[in-house]
Write a protein that holds these residues in place. Structure first.
Motif: not given
Length: 634
Positions: A43-70
């Motif tokens: 639902l609106e304002n719900d958040r999701v957290q990402y994590r990469c496998n060992p050795g891989y580097v995260l490019e972009g946000p660690e958290w994303i949020q549900c805003k206006g169905q996107e």
């Protein structure tokens, strides 16, 4: 007609659909995972957290949020590491800086510095970066290879080093692009065993004709002398601005912008003249009056009495700017006037209030505020209505229940009563009072359900997540325990399970009493067995008595036995007759097994065997009392 009324009321009672923005499941990422708690619906304002496998580097946000169905921002990527093996280094005659030649794993965006074997020249640069699993290893050129003739040329560029007829393998020349041209690639070319490595390219600049800028009312920002043609080097930008009195046609609030040279023909926007339309001013007038005003033009505002353009602006002058009239030409209220309130009273004698002041009022009994019991004087008038309305409540048809009155509208202080159908119960109570804020409790009936009980020391069937009204469950207790309902089913009722599904420790069983009987004081026999703390009553047949020597005896189950003991004792006749003596009177007329009495003998007689006490036994008094004369012959 009655059926139609119920249909309309049901339609009005239908719960409104609360549309809440929801997002699809978030995208998975390669070589990574979502580590936040998974949900069935986001639902609106719900958040999701990402994590990469060992050795891989995260490019972009660690958290994303549900805003206006996107999901925002976009999900990240997991960048792969780069591997450099000993075989790769040896094949290219390379070492990692420090004369090391061993396998390495490098995370994305990290760098390594290289050097060549002795006798080889390193093609610049010596530091190379890992980019998402790829690293461009540098070239090692042998100094013992074939010589090269004159170096190649590059268009719109020059060689800055000294020219020679021949060049040894491993030597290099340096290039430079002409004015306004941008170099692409390494600025050096190496002689590699008779062949020159790739030479750089000089990229063309972008041309912006001055005539085009003039036609679009544009000039170079902060430039005094502008050449006939403007050149912008590839990859660079130039800042342009609209001329004074002009703004961008596409964005009237902006006048400055950048032109970036990327190899394509630059797109020059258009500037338009700053103008303002003739304003519309409520509660006031202005001078001078025109159809169109230009940048910097001024008008003077005259507001009607009790209105002003700003509380602290005495001049009342506004200017035409790129953002429109500044400040906005608007006459706002400075005072608010009160009026008598029907069915209510002002709590202050004032009639005129300034902006920012608050008035309070009350409503008569049986009336309520339409908005609230006070109002703030604002620039547009009172913030809420100074009105009182009659307090009424509407009794709508009750789903799965019935109103006990034909009235639909109730006044303040009146009470409505209702009942629920079989299998349903009141959510609050079977009545409600009409108050200023509405009904004091909910006029609703909810379906009667029971949750599975917790049966300690036993179990029940059938097992379900929820039970409906009048559904039954059978209780089975573990060995040594007994159900309070004695094998009767428990039924889901308004108050819950009836009887309560409880297994209590088995206590005392029924006892066949010799010379007596269990009873429960003229009531029906209660179920057996009894558990800890429960009591029974019993009585004895004629000629027998319980331990308390009364008609009835109560015994309580304690630690699997009855206390006192459930037993009938032989009753002995208190009047004992025998020759030459009598019992000692002690005001008792009930004797049972174990009781003793004493007796005395007449003058000249004495107890046989010198014993003057007899005991009540199940066979009677023992030993039998006997008085004898003493043996005078002895």
């Amino acid at each position: 007609m009655k059926g139609g009324l119920v249909l309309v009321a049901t339609f009005l009672l239908w719960p409104g659909c609360s549309s809440q923005n929801a997002c699809d499941e978030p995208d998975e990422v390669d070589f990574g995972e979502i580590v936040s708690a998974e949900k069935a619906k986001y639902l609106e304002n719900d958040r999701v957290q990402y994590r990469c496998n060992p050795g891989y580097v995260l490019e972009g946000p660690e958290w994303i949020q549900c805003k206006g169905q996107e999901w925002t921002p976009h999900p990240p990527k997991c960048l792969a590491p780069c591997s450099v093996t000993r075989r790769q280094l040896a094949a290219k005659n390379l070492f990692v800086f420090g004369n090391q030649r061993k396998a390495r794993l490098i995370q994305s965006n990290q760098s390594l510095q290289f050097q060549c074997n002795k006798g080889y020249v390193l093609g610049v640069p010596s530091v190379r970066k890992c980019v998402d699993g790829y690293i461009d290893l540098p070239l090692c050129i042998s100094e013992r290879g074939k010589n090269c003739s004159g170096p190649p040329r590059t268009e719109n560029g020059d060689i800055t080093t000294l020219s020679e007829k021949q060049y040894r393998s491993g030597s290099s020349v340096e290039f430079r692009c002409q004015n306004y041209y941008a170099i692409e690639g390494q600025n050096r070319s190496f002689c590699d065993n008779g062949t020159w490595t790739k030479v750089p390219i000089c990229l063309d600049p972008c041309l912006i004709p001055r005539t085009e800028l003039e036609s679009q009312k544009i000039e170079v920002k902060d430039e005094i002398d502008v050449p006939e043609n403007i050149f912008v080097q590839h990859g660079l930008s130039i800042e342009l601005t609209c001329k004074t009195g002009y703004v961008l046609a596409a964005n009237s609030s902006q006048s400055t912008f950048l032109i970036h040279c990327d190899g394509r023909l630059p797109l020059i926007p258009k500037c338009k003249e700053i103008t303002c339309n003739s304003p519309r001013i409520s509660n006031g007038t202005f001078r001078p009056q025109r159809t169109i005003y230009h940048d910097g033009d001024l008008i003077r505002i005259r507001c009607d009495p009790e209105f002003t353009i700003k509380p602290d602006d005495r001049e009342k002058v506004v200017e035409c700017t790129k953002n429109g009239w500044s400040p906005p030409p608007k006459c706002i209220k400075t005072t608010c006037q009160t009026h008598p309130i029907k069915n209510g009273n002002l709590l202050s004698p004032k009639l005129i209030y300034k902006v920012g002041e608050r008035v309070q009022f009350s409503c008569n009994t049986g009336y309520r505020y339409i908005d609230r019991p006070d109002a703030l004087c604002t620039e547009t008038g009172w913030s809420s209505k100074l009105q009182c309305a009659e307090t009424t409540c509407q009794a709508d048809p009750i789903e799965n229940g019935n109103l006990l009155s034909p009235k639909l509208i109730y006044k303040d202080g009146e009470t409505v009563q209702f009942s629920c159908n079989v299998g349903y119960r009141y959510i609050d109570r079977p009545y409600a009072l009409c108050t200023e804020t509405g009904w004091s409790s909910k006029l609703q009936c909810a379906e009667i359900t029971c949750f599975p009980p917790e049966v300690t020391n036993g179990h029940f069937l059938p097992r379900r997540a929820q039970y409906m009204y009048n559904e039954k469950i059978d209780i089975t207790c573990n060995e040594g325990f007994v159900s309070e309902s004695l094998r009767k089913p428990s039924i889901c009722k308004e108050t819950g399970w009836v009887p309560l599904p409880v297994c209590k420790r088995k206590g005392c069983d029924y006892i066949d009493i010799e010379n007596g009987r269990m009873t429960d004081h003229l009531e029906y026999y209660k179920p057996f067995p009894k558990w800890e703390g429960q009591s029974i009553q019993f009585y004895c047949f004629d000629g027998f008595l319980p331990a308390n020597k009364e008609t009835w005896q109560t015994a309580t189950c304690r630690s699997s036995r009855y206390v006192p003991e459930v037993k009938c004792f032989k009753r002995c006749d208190p009047y004992v007759r025998f020759y030459y003596g009598r019992t000692v009177y002690n005001f008792r007329n009930k004797y049972i097994e174990g009781d003793n009495i004493t007796f005395t003998c007449d003058s000249g007689y004495s107890p046989a065997n010198q014993q003057s006490t007899i005991t009540c036994t199940k066979y009677g008094w023992s030993p039998a009392p006997r008085c004898i004369q003493p043996d005078l012959s002895s």
